[in-house]
Write an enzyme that holds these catalytic residues in place. Structure first.
Site, PDB file in Angstrom:
ATOM      1  N   SER A  14       0.835  -1.221   0.000  1.00  0.00           N
ATOM      2  CA  SER A  14       0.000   0.000   0.000  1.00  0.00           C
ATOM      3  C   SER A  14       0.866   1.266   0.000  1.00  0.00           C
ATOM      4  O   SER A  14       0.496   2.272  -0.624  1.00  0.00           O
ATOM      5  CB  SER A  14      -0.981   0.009   1.181  1.00  0.00           C
ATOM      6  N   ARG A  93      12.872  -8.161   4.601  1.00  0.00           N
ATOM      7  CA  ARG A  93      14.179  -8.809   4.659  1.00  0.00           C
ATOM      8  C   ARG A  93      15.155  -7.812   5.270  1.00  0.00           C
ATOM      9  O   ARG A  93      15.057  -6.607   4.994  1.00  0.00           O
ATOM     10  CB  ARG A  93      14.695  -9.148   3.246  1.00  0.00           C
ATOM     11  N   HIS A 111       8.888   2.656   8.948  1.00  0.00           N
ATOM     12  CA  HIS A 111       8.639   1.689  10.020  1.00  0.00           C
ATOM     13  C   HIS A 111       7.463   2.199  10.867  1.00  0.00           C
ATOM     14  O   HIS A 111       7.402   3.394  11.182  1.00  0.00           O
ATOM     15  CB  HIS A 111       9.897   1.533  10.879  1.00  0.00           C
TER      16      HIS A 111
HETATM   17  C1  GAR Z   1       3.925  -0.929   6.769  1.00  0.00           C
HETATM   18  O1  GAR Z   1       3.179  -0.708   7.939  1.00  0.00           O
HETATM   19  C2  GAR Z   1       5.389  -0.638   7.020  1.00  0.00           C
HETATM   20  O2  GAR Z   1       5.611   0.425   7.903  1.00  0.00           O
HETATM   21  C3  GAR Z   1       5.836  -1.949   7.644  1.00  0.00           C
HETATM   22  O3  GAR Z   1       5.198  -2.938   6.885  1.00  0.00           O
HETATM   23  C4  GAR Z   1       3.953  -2.409   6.415  1.00  0.00           C
HETATM   24  C5  GAR Z   1       3.882  -2.631   4.921  1.00  0.00           C
HETATM   25  O4  GAR Z   1       2.637  -2.258   4.427  1.00  0.00           O
HETATM   26  N1  GAR Z   1       7.259  -2.075   7.625  1.00  0.00           N
HETATM   27  C6  GAR Z   1       7.965  -2.605   8.610  1.00  0.00           C
HETATM   28  O5  GAR Z   1       7.465  -3.070   9.607  1.00  0.00           O
HETATM   29  C7  GAR Z   1       9.470  -2.582   8.381  1.00  0.00           C
HETATM   30  N2  GAR Z   1      10.179  -2.887   9.566  1.00  0.00           N
HETATM   31  P1  GAR Z   1       2.429  -2.051   2.885  1.00  0.00           P
HETATM   32  O6  GAR Z   1       3.013  -3.289   2.209  1.00  0.00           O
HETATM   33  O7  GAR Z   1       0.939  -1.973   2.717  1.00  0.00           O
HETATM   34  O8  GAR Z   1       3.146  -0.801   2.488  1.00  0.00           O
END
Ligand code: GAR
Length: 202
Positions: A14, A93, A111
């Site tokens: 997203s 990753r 994050h």
């Molecule tokens: C998001 O909330 C991002 O901040 C998190 O994964 C999600 C991905 O959502 N990232 C982490 O936790 C990295 N350590 P998305 O695929 O819908 O963008």
């Protein structure tokens, strides 16, 4: 010259989709997505990229002996794309020094916590479990640690007494979409400068 972005993702995508839409609408300027990379062939973000005719590259980390060999293969593939900025957007990753050294201060991540609190997986659940009153999201340059690295931007949300990890994640995600685009726009317009391990804006 427009900055050439590579987006790295592993799942829903997203943040990536929102970045793409903001480039198309002109809210992010001086940027173009030249590659969408994933370690996961089934990532929803890859489906969106393909249906929007964005170049994709998928490499399965499980086919490599170790992280460094995988990251070296990524760096080798990326070399022909002349990438200015790698945006990790739900890329699940750990990125090794192989990538960081090749793209010094050119890899950023979002994050879902107010770093340095609640690094790693399930940051929103960690915030709920700790009982914090405020949570949020952070965009930062990536270094060799997990969710460490110089902070670029942060935004804060209230944690209500009725929030759980799911409602908090939704609140934070809405802010992530705005914050990440702001940070990318700043980078692409040369408004981010690293001085003494701090990011200066403007
Ligand atoms: C998001 O909330 C991002 O901040 C998190 O994964 C999600 C991905 O959502 N990232 C982490 O936790 C990295 N350590 P998305 O695929 O819908 O963008």
């Amino acid at each position: 010259m427009k900055k050439r972005l590579a987006i790295f993702l592993s799942g829903r995508g997203s943040n990536f989709i929102n970045i793409h839409k903001n480039i198309l609408s002109g809210k992010i300027t001086n940027a173009e997505i030249v590659l969408v990379f994933s370690n996961n062939n089934d990532a929803e973000g890859i489906v969106y990229a393909k249906s929007n005719n964005l170049p994709t590259l998928i490499m399965d980390h499980k086919k490599f002996d170790d992280r460094k060999k995988f990251d070296q293969a990524i760096v080798d593939e990326l070399s022909s794309y002349n990438i200015d900025l790698i945006c990790l957007a739900g890329y699940m990753r750990i990125v090794s020094e192989i990538i960081i050294d090749s793209y010094d201060n050119k890899v950023i991540n979002i994050h879902p916590s107010l770093l340095p609190s609640f690094k790693g997986m399930n940051a929103q659940q960690q915030a709920i479990d700790y009982g914090v009153r405020y949570a949020g999201c952070t965009v930062h340059f990536v270094d060799q640690g997990v969710d460490t690295g110089k902070i670029i931007l942060q935004d804060v949300v209230d944690v209500g007494s009725d929030d759980d990890a799911s409602s908090l994640s939704a609140k934070i995600l809405a802010r992530e979409h705005i914050l990440y685009c702001k940070a990318i726009d700043l980078f692409c317009n040369d408004k981010l400068c690293v001085v003494d391990d701090k990011v200066i804006i403007g």
